[in-house]
Design an enzyme around this catalytic site. Structure first.
Site, PDB file in Angstrom:
ATOM      1  N   TYR A  83       0.823  -1.202   0.000  1.00 14.25           N
ATOM      2  CA  TYR A  83       0.000   0.000   0.000  1.00 14.25           C
ATOM      3  C   TYR A  83       0.865   1.264   0.000  1.00 14.25           C
ATOM      4  CZ  TYR A  83      -4.161  -2.794   1.174  1.00 14.25           C
ATOM      5  OH  TYR A  83      -5.202  -3.701   1.169  1.00 14.25           O
TER       6      TYR A  83
ATOM      7  N   LEU B 255     -18.406  -1.882  -0.090  1.00 13.11           N
ATOM      8  CA  LEU B 255     -19.266  -0.965  -0.852  1.00 13.11           C
ATOM      9  C   LEU B 255     -19.054  -1.126  -2.351  1.00 13.11           C
ATOM     10  CD1 LEU B 255     -18.980   2.296   1.288  1.00 13.11           C
ATOM     11  CD2 LEU B 255     -20.551   0.367   1.543  1.00 13.11           C
ATOM     12  N   ALA B 256     -18.463  -2.251  -2.754  1.00 12.44           N
ATOM     13  CA  ALA B 256     -18.259  -2.567  -4.177  1.00 12.44           C
ATOM     14  C   ALA B 256     -17.551  -1.437  -4.909  1.00 12.44           C
ATOM     15  CB  ALA B 256     -19.594  -2.886  -4.849  1.00 12.44           C
ATOM     16  N   GLY B 257     -16.445  -1.004  -4.324  1.00 14.79           N
ATOM     17  CA  GLY B 257     -15.654   0.040  -4.974  1.00 14.79           C
ATOM     18  C   GLY B 257     -16.377   1.368  -5.075  1.00 14.79           C
ATOM     19  N   GLY B 258     -17.344   1.610  -4.184  1.00 17.59           N
ATOM     20  CA  GLY B 258     -18.089   2.864  -4.176  1.00 17.59           C
ATOM     21  C   GLY B 258     -19.423   2.808  -4.892  1.00 17.59           C
TER      22      GLY B 258
ATOM     23  N   LEU C  41     -21.955   1.098  -4.108  1.00 16.32           N
ATOM     24  CA  LEU C  41     -23.030   1.050  -3.126  1.00 16.32           C
ATOM     25  C   LEU C  41     -23.005   2.252  -2.187  1.00 16.32           C
ATOM     26  CD1 LEU C  41     -22.779  -2.756  -2.289  1.00 16.32           C
ATOM     27  CD2 LEU C  41     -24.650  -1.635  -3.523  1.00 16.32           C
TER      28      LEU C  41
END
Length: 331
Positions: A53, A219-222, A224
Site C-alpha cells: 500500500y 461498498l463494491a468500490g463505491g 453502493l
C-alpha cells in the site's frame, strides 16, 4: 463498539476494521493520523494494511505502513490498543532481493518481507500476518515452517489468508492439522451486495473451518455508496467515470437500492455495511474512510438492524448465486 473473536481464536476485534489503503496516496498523513486517533476513540481496535500500500501515483510501496509506524511512535498507547493486520505477497521492487522479489510466499519472501514491514511499522510484531494472494506453487511445509518460526519468535501471533479459494482454505486446514498447527485463522475476501459469488464456496468453508471472515470492498468500490447515480460535475472524477461504466442492469439495481434506502431513512453505505454485519460468517467489513466524517458515518451501521422484509427486498435487488454449493449447482 461491538466486538467479536477472530475465528476460533481468543483474539477480540471490533466488528468494523479500519482499512488504510488510502493513507498516503489519497489521504494526507495528518488526516490519516486524525482518522486513526478517532477510530480508537470510537472503539475500533482492528486495523488492516499491506506492505504494497502507498504505491499509487506519486507514491511508493510501504508508504502506508510508514505512516502507521510514525503514528505508533506518537505514544499514548496507540500500538498497545491496536490489533494490526498486514499482508505480504506482491513484488516490492527491492533490488537487493533480486529474482526472489517476485510475487509469492516462499519462506525467503516471508522472512525478508516480514522484517522489512516491521521496520516500516516501527514495531516488533503484528497481530495478524496474511498472505495477500494464493501462491499457486505453494508448498505448505515450507510456508507453515516459516509461519511457525515467526510465531515462535513473537513477530506475529496469528496467520491468515486473502483472496483464497475455498479449496485452498481446505488444503491449508488439512496441512495445519497434519502439523498440529493452528493454521489460518481468517480469510480476507471481496464480498458485498454486488459481489455475492463467495456464498457458493468461500463463506461455507470459512464457517465450517471456524475461520474469521474479513470483508474487503464492502461498498463494491463505491458503487453502493451515495451519489453514484448522481455524479459530480467533473467528468473525469472517479465517481463520474464509475457512473459511465454502469451496465443497464446495475443502474436498475442501484436505482431500486437508492429508493429502498430513502424509504428506510438510511444512507446507502450504511445499509450495505449493515447487510454484511448481519451475516454470522462475517467478522468485520473493512471500511476505508478518507475523512473523519466518513469514519463516523460507517460506525452508525452497527446500530442498524435490517428486518426480514428488508433483507428479502435486498435479495430481490441483488440476487445471490442461489445458495451454497453443491445445492446451488445440483438442485
Amino acid at each position: 463498539m461491538q466486538y467479536t473473536t477472530l475465528g476460533h481464536t481468543g483474539l477480540r476485534v471490533s466488528r468494523l476494521c479500519l482499512g488504510t489503503m488510502n493513507f498516503g496516496p489519497r489521504t494526507s498523513e495528518q488526516e490519516a493520523d486524525a482518522i486513526m486517533d478517532r477510530a480508537l476513540e470510537l472503539g475500533i481496535n482492528f486495523f488492516d494494511t499491506a506492505n504494497v500500500y502507498g504505491g499509487g501515483k506519486g507514491g511508493h510501496q510501504g508508504w502506508t505502513e510508514e505512516i502507521i509506524g510514525r503514528w505508533f511512535q506518537q505514544g499514548g498507547g496507540r500500538r498497545e490498543k491496536t490489533v494490526l493486520a498486514t499482508k505480504l505477497y506482491g513484488e516490492m521492487h527491492d533490488p537487493l532481493m533480486g529474482p526472489n522479489d517476485a510475487a509469492g510466499v516462499s519462506a525467503y519472501k516471508i522472512y525478508r518481507s516480514l522484517d522489512d514491514l516491521l521496520r516500516r511499522l516501527q514495531t516488533n510484531h503484528v497481530e495478524l500476518l496474511q498472505m495477500h494472494h494464493i501462491d499457486e506453487a505453494i508448498n505448505w511445509n515450507e510456508v507453515y515452517g516459516a509461519f511457525e518460526n515467526v510465531i515462535a519468535q513473537g513477530k506475529t501471533y496469528y496467520v491468515g489468508s486473502s483472496n483464497f479459494g475455498a479449496r485452498h482454505l481446505a488444503y491449508a486446514n488439512a496441512e495445519a492439522n497434519n502439523r498440529h498447527f493452528l493454521g489460518l485463522v481468517a480469510e480476507q475476501h471481496k464480498y458485498s451486495l454486488l459481489c455475492r459469488l463467495p456464498e457458493l464456496e468461500v463463506l461455507p468453508a470459512v464457517r465450517e473451518l471456524g475461520m474469521g471472515l474479513i470483508v474487503w470492498s464492502p461498498l463494491a468500490g463505491g458503487l453502493l455508496a451515495e451519489n453514484i447515480l448522481h455524479p459530480d460535475d467533473d467528468p473525469n472524477s472517479r465517481r463520474s467515470q464509475a457512473a459511465k461504466q454502469l451496465s443497464e442492469t446495475q443502474r436498475t439495481q442501484l436505482e431500486g437500492y437508492e429508493a429502498l434506502c430513502q424509504e428506510l431513512g438510511e444512507s446507502q453505505s450504511t445499509v450495505a455495511l449493515a447487510w454484511l454485519l448481519q451475516n454470522p460468517a462475517v467478522t468485520a467489513p473493512i471500511i476505508g474512510p478518507r475523512t473523519i466524517d466518513q469514519l463516523e458515518a460507517a460506525v452508525h451501521a452497527l446500530d442498524v438492524e435490517l428486518t426480514p422484509d428488508v433483507l428479502a427486498r435486498l435479495n430481490q435487488l441483488f440476487p445471490g448465486p442461489g445458495g451454497q454449493a453443491p445445492q446451488a449447482y445440483a438442485w
